[in-house]
Design a protein around this motif. Structure first.
Motif, PDB file in Angstrom:
ATOM      1  N   ILE A  89     105.033  97.762 113.469  1.00  0.00           N
ATOM      2  CA  ILE A  89     104.528  98.539 112.339  1.00  0.00           C
ATOM      3  C   ILE A  89     104.881  99.996 112.561  1.00  0.00           C
ATOM      4  O   ILE A  89     104.885 100.481 113.696  1.00  0.00           O
ATOM      5  CB  ILE A  89     102.999  98.347 112.158  1.00  0.00           C
ATOM      6  CG1 ILE A  89     102.520  98.871 110.791  1.00  0.00           C
ATOM      7  CG2 ILE A  89     102.216  98.987 113.306  1.00  0.00           C
ATOM      8  CD1 ILE A  89     101.118  98.437 110.427  1.00  0.00           C
ATOM      9  N   SER A  90     105.245 100.672 111.483  1.00  0.00           N
ATOM     10  CA  SER A  90     105.539 102.106 111.553  1.00  0.00           C
ATOM     11  C   SER A  90     104.385 102.874 110.928  1.00  0.00           C
ATOM     12  O   SER A  90     104.039 102.650 109.758  1.00  0.00           O
ATOM     13  CB  SER A  90     106.846 102.432 110.815  1.00  0.00           C
ATOM     14  OG  SER A  90     107.948 101.851 111.462  1.00  0.00           O
ATOM     15  N   ILE A  91     103.805 103.732 111.727  1.00  0.00           N
ATOM     16  CA  ILE A  91     102.718 104.561 111.214  1.00  0.00           C
ATOM     17  C   ILE A  91     103.348 105.773 110.530  1.00  0.00           C
ATOM     18  O   ILE A  91     104.152 106.481 111.142  1.00  0.00           O
ATOM     19  CB  ILE A  91     101.774 104.986 112.345  1.00  0.00           C
ATOM     20  CG1 ILE A  91     101.120 103.741 112.973  1.00  0.00           C
ATOM     21  CG2 ILE A  91     100.699 105.943 111.838  1.00  0.00           C
ATOM     22  CD1 ILE A  91     100.268 104.019 114.180  1.00  0.00           C
ATOM     23  N   PRO A  92     103.027 106.021 109.274  1.00  0.00           N
ATOM     24  CA  PRO A  92     103.653 107.131 108.537  1.00  0.00           C
ATOM     25  C   PRO A  92     103.404 108.493 109.187  1.00  0.00           C
ATOM     26  O   PRO A  92     102.400 108.703 109.873  1.00  0.00           O
ATOM     27  CB  PRO A  92     102.991 107.052 107.157  1.00  0.00           C
ATOM     28  CG  PRO A  92     102.461 105.673 107.059  1.00  0.00           C
ATOM     29  CD  PRO A  92     102.082 105.265 108.444  1.00  0.00           C
ATOM     30  N   THR A  93     104.309 109.419 108.927  1.00  0.00           N
ATOM     31  CA  THR A  93     104.274 110.740 109.564  1.00  0.00           C
ATOM     32  C   THR A  93     103.215 111.669 108.985  1.00  0.00           C
ATOM     33  O   THR A  93     103.071 112.801 109.454  1.00  0.00           O
ATOM     34  CB  THR A  93     105.652 111.419 109.438  1.00  0.00           C
ATOM     35  OG1 THR A  93     106.040 111.463 108.058  1.00  0.00           O
ATOM     36  CG2 THR A  93     106.704 110.658 110.216  1.00  0.00           C
ATOM     37  N   ASN A  94     102.475 111.213 107.986  1.00  0.00           N
ATOM     38  CA  ASN A  94     101.404 112.044 107.416  1.00  0.00           C
ATOM     39  C   ASN A  94     100.004 111.585 107.829  1.00  0.00           C
ATOM     40  O   ASN A  94      99.010 112.204 107.450  1.00  0.00           O
ATOM     41  CB  ASN A  94     101.504 112.045 105.880  1.00  0.00           C
ATOM     42  CG  ASN A  94     102.687 112.853 105.383  1.00  0.00           C
ATOM     43  OD1 ASN A  94     102.968 113.933 105.874  1.00  0.00           O
ATOM     44  ND2 ASN A  94     103.403 112.308 104.409  1.00  0.00           N
ATOM     45  N   VAL A  95      99.933 110.502 108.622  1.00  0.00           N
ATOM     46  CA  VAL A  95      98.624 109.988 109.051  1.00  0.00           C
ATOM     47  C   VAL A  95      98.049 110.892 110.137  1.00  0.00           C
ATOM     48  O   VAL A  95      98.702 111.182 111.140  1.00  0.00           O
ATOM     49  CB  VAL A  95      98.748 108.537 109.572  1.00  0.00           C
ATOM     50  CG1 VAL A  95      97.456 108.082 110.242  1.00  0.00           C
ATOM     51  CG2 VAL A  95      99.096 107.595 108.422  1.00  0.00           C
ATOM     52  N   ALA A  96      96.802 111.352 109.931  1.00  0.00           N
ATOM     53  CA  ALA A  96      96.151 112.266 110.880  1.00  0.00           C
ATOM     54  C   ALA A  96      95.278 111.536 111.887  1.00  0.00           C
ATOM     55  O   ALA A  96      95.104 111.993 113.016  1.00  0.00           O
ATOM     56  CB  ALA A  96      95.320 113.301 110.127  1.00  0.00           C
ATOM     57  N   SER A  97      94.722 110.389 111.494  1.00  0.00           N
ATOM     58  CA  SER A  97      93.848 109.665 112.415  1.00  0.00           C
ATOM     59  C   SER A  97      94.006 108.158 112.227  1.00  0.00           C
ATOM     60  O   SER A  97      94.288 107.685 111.124  1.00  0.00           O
ATOM     61  CB  SER A  97      92.387 110.062 112.206  1.00  0.00           C
ATOM     62  OG  SER A  97      91.950 109.703 110.913  1.00  0.00           O
ATOM     63  N   ILE A  98      93.843 107.454 113.328  1.00  0.00           N
ATOM     64  CA  ILE A  98      93.880 105.996 113.308  1.00  0.00           C
ATOM     65  C   ILE A  98      92.450 105.516 113.485  1.00  0.00           C
ATOM     66  O   ILE A  98      91.787 105.847 114.463  1.00  0.00           O
ATOM     67  CB  ILE A  98      94.784 105.445 114.433  1.00  0.00           C
ATOM     68  CG1 ILE A  98      96.227 105.948 114.234  1.00  0.00           C
ATOM     69  CG2 ILE A  98      94.758 103.930 114.463  1.00  0.00           C
ATOM     70  CD1 ILE A  98      97.149 105.647 115.383  1.00  0.00           C
ATOM     71  N   GLY A  99      91.954 104.768 112.538  1.00  0.00           N
ATOM     72  CA  GLY A  99      90.552 104.358 112.514  1.00  0.00           C
ATOM     73  C   GLY A  99      90.149 103.460 113.664  1.00  0.00           C
ATOM     74  O   GLY A  99      90.989 102.849 114.338  1.00  0.00           O
ATOM     75  N   ASP A 100      88.843 103.349 113.885  1.00  0.00           N
ATOM     76  CA  ASP A 100      88.300 102.487 114.926  1.00  0.00           C
ATOM     77  C   ASP A 100      88.785 101.051 114.740  1.00  0.00           C
ATOM     78  O   ASP A 100      88.738 100.508 113.631  1.00  0.00           O
ATOM     79  CB  ASP A 100      86.766 102.492 114.889  1.00  0.00           C
ATOM     80  CG  ASP A 100      86.166 103.847 115.223  1.00  0.00           C
ATOM     81  OD1 ASP A 100      86.906 104.717 115.704  1.00  0.00           O
ATOM     82  OD2 ASP A 100      84.955 104.032 114.984  1.00  0.00           O
ATOM     83  N   TYR A 101      89.265 100.457 115.820  1.00  0.00           N
ATOM     84  CA  TYR A 101      89.691  99.044 115.856  1.00  0.00           C
ATOM     85  C   TYR A 101      90.753  98.721 114.803  1.00  0.00           C
ATOM     86  O   TYR A 101      90.852  97.590 114.335  1.00  0.00           O
ATOM     87  CB  TYR A 101      88.477  98.121 115.713  1.00  0.00           C
ATOM     88  CG  TYR A 101      87.422  98.384 116.761  1.00  0.00           C
ATOM     89  CD1 TYR A 101      87.568  97.907 118.058  1.00  0.00           C
ATOM     90  CD2 TYR A 101      86.293  99.149 116.472  1.00  0.00           C
ATOM     91  CE1 TYR A 101      86.623  98.184 119.039  1.00  0.00           C
ATOM     92  CE2 TYR A 101      85.337  99.424 117.452  1.00  0.00           C
ATOM     93  CZ  TYR A 101      85.515  98.937 118.732  1.00  0.00           C
ATOM     94  OH  TYR A 101      84.581  99.218 119.701  1.00  0.00           O
ATOM     95  N   ALA A 102      91.545  99.717 114.439  1.00  0.00           N
ATOM     96  CA  ALA A 102      92.544  99.546 113.370  1.00  0.00           C
ATOM     97  C   ALA A 102      93.501  98.391 113.636  1.00  0.00           C
ATOM     98  O   ALA A 102      93.853  97.644 112.726  1.00  0.00           O
ATOM     99  CB  ALA A 102      93.321 100.843 113.170  1.00  0.00           C
ATOM    100  N   PHE A 103      93.929  98.241 114.913  1.00  0.00           N
ATOM    101  CA  PHE A 103      94.889  97.182 115.257  1.00  0.00           C
ATOM    102  C   PHE A 103      94.287  96.200 116.270  1.00  0.00           C
ATOM    103  O   PHE A 103      95.012  95.556 117.032  1.00  0.00           O
ATOM    104  CB  PHE A 103      96.173  97.804 115.806  1.00  0.00           C
ATOM    105  CG  PHE A 103      96.885  98.682 114.813  1.00  0.00           C
ATOM    106  CD1 PHE A 103      97.685  98.130 113.829  1.00  0.00           C
ATOM    107  CD2 PHE A 103      96.728 100.059 114.844  1.00  0.00           C
ATOM    108  CE1 PHE A 103      98.327  98.937 112.895  1.00  0.00           C
ATOM    109  CE2 PHE A 103      97.371 100.875 113.917  1.00  0.00           C
ATOM    110  CZ  PHE A 103      98.162 100.311 112.942  1.00  0.00           C
TER     111      PHE A 103
END
Length: 319
Positions: A89-103
């Motif tokens: 998966i590619s996380i976009p370059t505008n994402v500021a935070s990755i949520g709890d337990y996201a993956f």
């Protein structure tokens, strides 16, 4: 294409749904939108979407690939939890935070690059991603959340950038394949059990900004042979090095004034140790079952010695 919004849980539990086209007018993938869509294999998210909300794709166990556009700025809690077939998966370059337990439990995810826009990784972000072999953490990240890489058993090495100031509790718990890790001097706190069960870790350098070796920090790190504790540390907490059975030597600086319960219990290869002159108490079972310990000097600063401190120290001949 005139549909602009799709409500929470709209397709939740549609277990036979294999594919779907999201129109370019939709701005958000709402909470639980595809939760338990166990037959969904692939999906393209249009450029109009700016957020993927909580639990949006949780338990989409057949999802192999997903394209997330750069328009997305946030990934919610547990957004991809249990997507066990997702390989990349590619996380976009505008994402500021990755949520709890996201993956959480994305067990087929092997490699991931976190963009420089991300400043924080939530608790359990990659919890039980057992197939993860490599990850790049950018200099923008200032904290690694608790349980962030919990049970990532395929992870062999990791470099923490100089922007990180804290490593959360159980961050690398049971990362049994981890052989090396670089911790920068910017880190001033390492949480409880952060490296517990890292059974392949052979050595580690604690930065001079850390003030405490927390509970269970290196518990069951059975391959750890040596460690240097910096002068900034004033306490070694309970069970910190318990069952580090390969630990041969350790230097405890004079800054340390307390050694917690069972701190070195089961360190069966530890042959010598110097207790600093500022230590006033030695907790219960601190050196219990240190079967290679032959002699020890207790400084005059010590006014109390707990129960079972030298129990089963079968090689101890002088004290």
């Amino acid at each position: 294409n005139n549909v602009t919004s799709i409500g929470i849980s709209a397709f939740q539990g549609c277990s036979s749904l294999t594919s779907i086209a999201i129109p370019g007018s939709v701005t958000s993938i709402e909470d639980y939108l595809f939760y338990n869509c166990t037959s969904l294999t692939n999906i393209t998210i249009p450029n109009s979407v700016n957020s993927i909300e909580d639990y949006a794709f949780q338990n989409c166990t057949s999802l192999i690939n997903i394209t997330i556009p750069n328009s997305v700025t946030s990934i919610g809690s547990s957004a991809f939890q249990g997507c066990s077939s997702l390989t990349s998966i590619s996380i976009p370059t505008n994402v500021a935070s990755i949520g709890d337990y996201a993956f959480y439990a994305c067990t087929s995810l092997s490699n991931i690059t976190i963009p420089s826009s991300v400043t924080s990784m939530g608790a359990g972000a990659f919890y039980n991603c057992s197939g993860l072999t490599g990850i790049t953490i950018p200099n923008s990240v200032n904290s690694i959340g608790e349980q962030a890489f919990y049970a990532c058993s395929g992870l062999t090495s990791i470099t923490i950038p100089g922007s990180v100031s804290s490593i959360g509790s159980s961050a690398f718990y049971n990362c049994s394949g981890l052989t090396s890790i670089t911790i920068p001097n910017s880190v001033n706190s390492i949480g409880i059990s952060a490296f517990q069960g890292c059974s392949s870790l052979t050595s580690i350098a604690i930065p001079g900004s850390v003030t405490s070796i927390e509970d269970y920090l290196f518990y069951n790190c059975t391959s750890l042979t040596s460690i240097t504790i910096p002068n900034s540390v004033n306490s070694i907490e309970n069970y910190a090095f318990q069952n580090c059975s390969s630990l041969i030597s350790i230097t405890i600086p004079n800054s340390v004034n307390s050694i917690g319960i069972s701190a070195f219990q089961g360190c069966s290869n530890l042959s010598s140790i110097t207790i600093p002159s500022n230590v006033t108490s030695i907790g219960s079972s601190v050196f219990r079952s240190c079967t290679s310990l032959s002699s020890i000097n207790i400084p005059s600063s010590v006014n109390s010695i707990g129960n079972n401190v030298f129990r089963s120290c079968t090689s101890l001949t002088s004290i």
